[in-house]
Design a protein around this motif. Structure first.
Motif, mmCIF file in Angstrom:
data_model
loop_
_atom_site.group_PDB
_atom_site.id
_atom_site.type_symbol
_atom_site.label_atom_id
_atom_site.label_comp_id
_atom_site.label_asym_id
_atom_site.label_seq_id
_atom_site.Cartn_x
_atom_site.Cartn_y
_atom_site.Cartn_z
ATOM 1 N N VAL A 54 28.420 44.787 42.469
ATOM 2 C CA VAL A 54 28.036 46.014 43.170
ATOM 3 C C VAL A 54 28.323 45.905 44.660
ATOM 4 C CG1 VAL A 54 25.620 45.385 43.660
ATOM 5 C CG2 VAL A 54 26.225 47.771 43.310
ATOM 6 N N GLY A 55 28.243 44.688 45.222
ATOM 7 C CA GLY A 55 28.545 44.515 46.639
ATOM 8 C C GLY A 55 29.993 44.826 46.959
ATOM 9 N N PHE A 56 30.900 44.230 46.192
ATOM 10 C CA PHE A 56 32.322 44.487 46.417
ATOM 11 C C PHE A 56 32.669 45.933 46.069
ATOM 12 C CE2 PHE A 56 32.608 39.940 46.684
ATOM 13 C CZ PHE A 56 33.713 39.720 47.502
ATOM 14 N N ARG A 57 32.014 46.468 45.057
ATOM 15 C CA ARG A 57 32.299 47.856 44.674
ATOM 16 C C ARG A 57 31.972 48.822 45.805
ATOM 17 N NH1 ARG A 57 28.895 51.951 40.754
ATOM 18 N NH2 ARG A 57 30.591 53.406 40.339
ATOM 19 N N THR A 58 30.783 48.706 46.356
ATOM 20 C CA THR A 58 30.360 49.662 47.379
ATOM 21 C C THR A 58 31.121 49.470 48.684
ATOM 22 O OG1 THR A 58 28.527 48.165 47.925
ATOM 23 C CG2 THR A 58 28.043 50.006 46.449
ATOM 24 N N VAL A 59 31.367 48.229 49.077
ATOM 25 C CA VAL A 59 32.076 47.987 50.336
ATOM 26 C C VAL A 59 33.513 48.502 50.260
ATOM 27 C CG1 VAL A 59 32.979 46.217 51.885
ATOM 28 C CG2 VAL A 59 30.630 46.053 51.035
ATOM 29 N N LEU A 60 34.240 48.100 49.208
ATOM 30 C CA LEU A 60 35.631 48.536 49.081
ATOM 31 C C LEU A 60 35.719 50.038 48.829
ATOM 32 C CD1 LEU A 60 37.144 45.633 46.938
ATOM 33 C CD2 LEU A 60 37.379 46.022 49.393
ATOM 34 N N GLY A 61 34.843 50.547 47.974
ATOM 35 C CA GLY A 61 34.884 51.971 47.646
ATOM 36 C C GLY A 61 34.548 52.863 48.818
ATOM 37 N N SER A 62 33.532 52.472 49.585
ATOM 38 C CA SER A 62 33.102 53.324 50.694
ATOM 39 C C SER A 62 34.110 53.333 51.836
ATOM 40 C CB SER A 62 31.730 52.865 51.197
ATOM 41 O OG SER A 62 31.783 51.513 51.631
ATOM 42 N N PHE A 63 34.590 52.172 52.237
ATOM 43 C CA PHE A 63 35.509 52.124 53.370
ATOM 44 C C PHE A 63 36.910 52.613 53.007
ATOM 45 C CE2 PHE A 63 32.144 49.466 54.999
ATOM 46 C CZ PHE A 63 32.095 49.837 56.330
#
Length: 307
Positions: free
Chosen positions: A48-57
């Motif tokens: 979820v950490g990599f998902r939200t960081v990559l997805g949001s930016f």
């Protein structure tokens, strides 16, 4: 002959909003099998950490290309980041832990209750009155949603994972509503980018803090080409693009009706599975049709009153 010139634009906006919700759910449905595969080798917080960081930016350069630096600079970052961290950060993290601790049917059945949470928010915070069409539409959507999940997934398993799934429902319902109402004057891509960056900062910060406190490093060795591709699909596609279309749908329909589209997502999963040899399930098609009927009924009679 009497004409109603205001009806056609309103009806057109509702059609466009429903199409946006359908597009959102189709993209979002891809995330379930992708997440299942990622959770076999990676911890939930890493996923979820990599998902939200990559997805949001990933949305930030798209926003800049579409609207320019001026739109980004004048945006209400304080409000958007707070909504994203509290609503979507909580909702996204809780969803992945629910999926890790239980199975697809448990998460999916509880996600089917999102229209109930959304209606409760609109009644409590917006003073919405419950009409019989809306109630009947929600009931049909809920029945069809539970049926389509049961046909797709298997057996319901309550417990701590179910609690995480319910927390995810509340986070996404509140966050979607707050995004539309608290960020007026922002485009859909702007609203989504700001709030998802807030989620990315919150969840990414939680991952970093967990790594420092526990001494458990991120398992980079377990992240090969397939895992990175899946994370990009899960983050940029199933999160960033899906949420952008969903916010468009919420702006046109309200969170209560827009959230009913969640109940048909497993039908789209079945369609994707056909490419991998799965069989066609007419009972699931029937259950999906019940959800569609509920969504349509909930909107009947509101066309003329829409803002």
């Amino acid at each position: 002959m009497t004409t109603f010139p205001e009806v056609s634009p309103i009806r057109g906006r509702r059609v466009a909003a429903n199409l946006a919700c359908v597009t959102s759910m189709v993209i979002w449905a891809i995330g379930f099998p992708v997440a299942d595969d990622l959770l076999k080798t990676l911890p939930p917080l890493v996923v979820v950490g990599f998902r939200t960081v990559l997805g949001s930016f990933a949305l930030l350069p798209i926003w800049w290309l579409l609207e320019g630096w001026h739109a980004i600079r004048r945006a209400d970052w304080r409000t958007g980041l707070w909504i994203g961290a509290l609503g979507f950060g909580t909702g996204t993290a809780a969803l992945i832990y629910a999926q890790k601790l239980t199975d697809g049917i448990t998460v999916s059945v509880i996600l089917a209750t999102m229209p109930l949470a959304a209606i409760a928010l609109e009644c409590l915070l917006d003073g919405r009155r419950l009409g019989w069409r809306l109630v009947a539409g929600v009931v049909l959507s809920l029945i069809g949603g539970i049926a389509v999940y049961a046909l797709r997934m298997g057996t319901f398993q309550p417990g701590l994972g179910a609690g995480f799934a319910l927390l995810s429902v509340l986070g996404f319902a509140w966050g979607s509503r707050a995004t539309v109402l608290s960020l007026p004057g922002h485009s859909a891509i702007g609203r989504t980018a700001i709030t998802l960056i807030g989620a990315g900062l919150a969840v990414g910060g939680a991952l970093l803090l967990s790594t420092l406190l526990t001494g458990r490093p991120i398992p980079w060795a377990a992240m090969g080409a397939k895992e990175w591709i899946y994370i990009l699909i899960y983050g940029v596609g199933s999160m960033a693009l899906s949420q952008t279309f969903f916010i468009i749908g919420v702006a046109g329909l309200g969170i209560a009706i827009a959230s009913m589209h969640l109940n048909i997502a497993p039908f789209y999963v079945m369609l994707f599975s056909l490419a991998f040899g799965a069989s066609w399930d007419w009972w699931q098609v029937l259950a999906a049709a019940v959800v569609v009927a509920g969504v349509a009924l909930a909107q009947t009679g509101e066309v003329r009153r829409a803002p």
